[in-house]
Design a protein around this motif. Sequence first.
Motif, PDB file in Angstrom:
ATOM      1  N   ALA A   8       0.852  -1.201   0.000  1.00  0.00           N
ATOM      2  CA  ALA A   8       0.000   0.000   0.000  1.00  0.00           C
ATOM      3  C   ALA A   8       0.880   1.240   0.000  1.00  0.00           C
ATOM      4  CB  ALA A   8      -0.897  -0.004   1.241  1.00  0.00           C
ATOM      5  N   VAL A   9       0.617   2.148  -0.932  1.00  0.00           N
ATOM      6  CA  VAL A   9       1.380   3.398  -1.014  1.00  0.00           C
ATOM      7  C   VAL A   9       0.388   4.557  -0.982  1.00  0.00           C
ATOM      8  CG1 VAL A   9       2.986   4.786  -2.389  1.00  0.00           C
ATOM      9  CG2 VAL A   9       3.200   2.286  -2.381  1.00  0.00           C
ATOM     10  N   ASP A  10       0.388   5.306   0.116  1.00  0.00           N
ATOM     11  CA  ASP A  10      -0.538   6.437   0.247  1.00  0.00           C
ATOM     12  C   ASP A  10       0.227   7.728   0.482  1.00  0.00           C
ATOM     13  OD1 ASP A  10      -3.190   5.111   0.165  1.00  0.00           O
ATOM     14  OD2 ASP A  10      -2.471   4.085   1.973  1.00  0.00           O
ATOM     15  N   GLY A  11      -0.474   8.849   0.294  1.00  0.00           N
ATOM     16  CA  GLY A  11       0.140  10.136   0.561  1.00  0.00           C
ATOM     17  C   GLY A  11      -0.580  11.246  -0.186  1.00  0.00           C
ATOM     18  N   PRO A  12      -0.163  12.503   0.066  1.00  0.00           N
ATOM     19  CA  PRO A  12      -0.839  13.647  -0.550  1.00  0.00           C
ATOM     20  C   PRO A  12      -0.451  13.835  -2.018  1.00  0.00           C
ATOM     21  CG  PRO A  12       0.994  14.408   0.798  1.00  0.00           C
ATOM     22  CD  PRO A  12       0.900  12.908   0.990  1.00  0.00           C
ATOM     23  N   VAL A  13      -1.047  14.834  -2.635  1.00  0.00           N
ATOM     24  CA  VAL A  13      -0.840  15.140  -4.052  1.00  0.00           C
ATOM     25  C   VAL A  13       0.650  15.290  -4.394  1.00  0.00           C
ATOM     26  CG1 VAL A  13      -1.330  16.811  -5.879  1.00  0.00           C
ATOM     27  CG2 VAL A  13      -3.016  16.438  -4.074  1.00  0.00           C
ATOM     28  N   ALA A  14       1.072  14.628  -5.461  1.00  0.00           N
ATOM     29  CA  ALA A  14       2.414  14.814  -6.039  1.00  0.00           C
ATOM     30  C   ALA A  14       3.554  14.551  -5.059  1.00  0.00           C
ATOM     31  CB  ALA A  14       2.554  16.205  -6.660  1.00  0.00           C
ATOM     32  N   ALA A 112      -0.091  -6.956  -5.840  1.00  0.00           N
ATOM     33  CA  ALA A 112       0.034  -5.657  -6.498  1.00  0.00           C
ATOM     34  C   ALA A 112       0.499  -4.564  -5.549  1.00  0.00           C
ATOM     35  CB  ALA A 112      -1.326  -5.262  -7.088  1.00  0.00           C
ATOM     36  N   VAL A 113       1.034  -3.527  -6.163  1.00  0.00           N
ATOM     37  CA  VAL A 113       1.284  -2.273  -5.465  1.00  0.00           C
ATOM     38  C   VAL A 113       0.140  -1.344  -5.848  1.00  0.00           C
ATOM     39  CG1 VAL A 113       2.915  -0.405  -5.050  1.00  0.00           C
ATOM     40  CG2 VAL A 113       3.763  -2.652  -5.776  1.00  0.00           C
ATOM     41  N   LEU A 114      -0.568  -0.830  -4.859  1.00  0.00           N
ATOM     42  CA  LEU A 114      -1.650   0.117  -5.143  1.00  0.00           C
ATOM     43  C   LEU A 114      -1.271   1.458  -4.538  1.00  0.00           C
ATOM     44  CD1 LEU A 114      -3.074  -2.857  -4.531  1.00  0.00           C
ATOM     45  CD2 LEU A 114      -5.145  -1.536  -4.985  1.00  0.00           C
ATOM     46  N   ASP A 115      -1.434   2.543  -5.304  1.00  0.00           N
ATOM     47  CA  ASP A 115      -1.182   3.850  -4.712  1.00  0.00           C
ATOM     48  C   ASP A 115      -2.448   4.679  -4.689  1.00  0.00           C
ATOM     49  OD1 ASP A 115      -0.931   6.423  -6.496  1.00  0.00           O
ATOM     50  OD2 ASP A 115      -0.007   4.869  -7.725  1.00  0.00           O
ATOM     51  N   GLY A 116      -2.590   5.468  -3.611  1.00  0.00           N
ATOM     52  CA  GLY A 116      -3.806   6.273  -3.458  1.00  0.00           C
ATOM     53  C   GLY A 116      -3.791   7.072  -2.176  1.00  0.00           C
ATOM     54  N   PHE A 124      -6.876  -2.052   1.985  1.00  0.00           N
ATOM     55  CA  PHE A 124      -6.107  -3.199   2.485  1.00  0.00           C
ATOM     56  C   PHE A 124      -5.512  -2.885   3.854  1.00  0.00           C
ATOM     57  CE2 PHE A 124      -6.092  -4.280  -2.074  1.00  0.00           C
ATOM     58  CZ  PHE A 124      -6.491  -5.603  -2.002  1.00  0.00           C
ATOM     59  N   PRO A 125      -6.358  -2.834   4.906  1.00  0.00           N
ATOM     60  CA  PRO A 125      -5.829  -2.510   6.237  1.00  0.00           C
ATOM     61  C   PRO A 125      -4.851  -3.567   6.760  1.00  0.00           C
ATOM     62  CG  PRO A 125      -8.168  -3.078   6.347  1.00  0.00           C
ATOM     63  CD  PRO A 125      -7.810  -2.992   4.901  1.00  0.00           C
ATOM     64  N   ASP A 126      -4.874  -4.787   6.172  1.00  0.00           N
ATOM     65  CA  ASP A 126      -3.953  -5.828   6.610  1.00  0.00           C
ATOM     66  C   ASP A 126      -2.732  -5.970   5.712  1.00  0.00           C
ATOM     67  OD1 ASP A 126      -5.647  -6.443   8.690  1.00  0.00           O
ATOM     68  OD2 ASP A 126      -6.795  -7.879   7.488  1.00  0.00           O
ATOM     69  N   ALA A 127      -2.522  -5.039   4.821  1.00  0.00           N
ATOM     70  CA  ALA A 127      -1.355  -5.138   3.924  1.00  0.00           C
ATOM     71  C   ALA A 127      -0.082  -5.251   4.756  1.00  0.00           C
ATOM     72  CB  ALA A 127      -1.278  -3.905   3.018  1.00  0.00           C
ATOM     73  N   PRO A 128       0.811  -6.167   4.379  1.00  0.00           N
ATOM     74  CA  PRO A 128       2.043  -6.364   5.146  1.00  0.00           C
ATOM     75  C   PRO A 128       3.045  -5.221   4.983  1.00  0.00           C
ATOM     76  CG  PRO A 128       2.004  -7.826   3.250  1.00  0.00           C
ATOM     77  CD  PRO A 128       0.671  -7.149   3.295  1.00  0.00           C
ATOM     78  N   VAL A 129       2.892  -4.433   3.942  1.00  0.00           N
ATOM     79  CA  VAL A 129       3.773  -3.279   3.737  1.00  0.00           C
ATOM     80  C   VAL A 129       2.929  -2.059   3.421  1.00  0.00           C
ATOM     81  CG1 VAL A 129       5.876  -2.443   2.654  1.00  0.00           C
ATOM     82  CG2 VAL A 129       5.268  -4.861   2.457  1.00  0.00           C
ATOM     83  N   LYS A 130       3.107  -1.002   4.221  1.00  0.00           N
ATOM     84  CA  LYS A 130       2.401   0.254   3.968  1.00  0.00           C
ATOM     85  C   LYS A 130       3.407   1.383   3.974  1.00  0.00           C
ATOM     86  CE  LYS A 130      -1.665  -1.362   6.482  1.00  0.00           C
ATOM     87  NZ  LYS A 130      -2.562  -1.111   7.636  1.00  0.00           N
ATOM     88  N   LEU A 131       3.438   2.136   2.888  1.00  0.00           N
ATOM     89  CA  LEU A 131       4.306   3.308   2.836  1.00  0.00           C
ATOM     90  C   LEU A 131       3.428   4.551   2.818  1.00  0.00           C
ATOM     91  CD1 LEU A 131       6.944   2.291   0.118  1.00  0.00           C
ATOM     92  CD2 LEU A 131       6.852   1.668   2.535  1.00  0.00           C
ATOM     93  N   PHE A 132       3.790   5.543   3.632  1.00  0.00           N
ATOM     94  CA  PHE A 132       3.117   6.830   3.550  1.00  0.00           C
ATOM     95  C   PHE A 132       4.154   7.822   3.037  1.00  0.00           C
ATOM     96  CE2 PHE A 132       1.071  10.761   4.879  1.00  0.00           C
ATOM     97  CZ  PHE A 132      -0.256  10.493   4.555  1.00  0.00           C
TER      98      PHE A 132
END
Length: 221
Positions: A8-14, A112-116, A124-132
């Motif tokens: 999981a890859v989350d974060g603000p705009v750009a 998969a890698v999902l970004d959003g 995916f609250p149980d994703a084993p890897v989360k990047l912010f």
Amino acid sequence: DSGALVIAVDGPVAAGKGTLARSLAKAFGLRYLDTGSLYRAVGARVLAAGGDPADPEAALAAAGGLTEADQRRPELRDEAVGIAASQVAAQPAVRAALLDYQRGFGRTPPGAVLDGRDIGTVIFPDAPVKLFVTASVEARARRRHAELQGRGADVDLAAVLADLEARDARDSGRQAAPLTAAADARLLDTTDLSIEAALETAIRMVVDATGRKPHLDSGGQ
Ligand code: CDP
Ligand code: CDP
């Protein structure tokens, strides 16, 4: 374990989510989904139909039956579509309509890698890897401005900064799945990092969390 790894890859705009997520997918042999393009496709459809993206009926109608072609239209990268996307994305019914697709995508082997914005918190609250992934608002505005100019758009930096701040505020302030780092997310601040250095750090975080080895030719491109 279904044999599907989700990152999981989350974060603000750009902040650099898409750039990192795409490269991580390559490095670890996973599929990639830009979930922002789903919301952008819904926003673009409403605009194309002459509707108001803030109108729940128009937004929900546009969220049904999205095709791959809808996700690839060139106008999706316009800031006007980004703004419309953040308006439709504030609506719970629109988010609900896009949920199964995102989960199905991530659960399909090899994963998969999902970004959003809400991948690590809601999808995916149980994703084993989360990047912010974050960066200063100035760095993000400069990057998005350079990107838009590179595509031939005639916009000034102040306008890009204003749009970006408005979108960040709406994404973080909304009731439905607001942008926030999951408690177990690893923070990656890319303000002073080149794309290569950010990717190196992200790869290290994934290795650390999963024990998987990246493909050797994936870094530094
Ligand atoms: O997906 P998101 O909106 O978070 O960002 P992106 O599209 O990956 O990156 C936005 C822009 O910043 C792109 O033009 C990247 O090349 C650039 N970027 C950068 O200059 N330095 C980084 N460390 C990350 C991204
Ligand atoms: O690339 P950039 O950071 O400009 O935005 P994006 O990832 O393409 O997302 C466009 C808009 O869709 C965001 O401003 C959010 O409002 C919304 N979005 C969301 O609510 N949830 C996601 N998982 C992805 C995007």
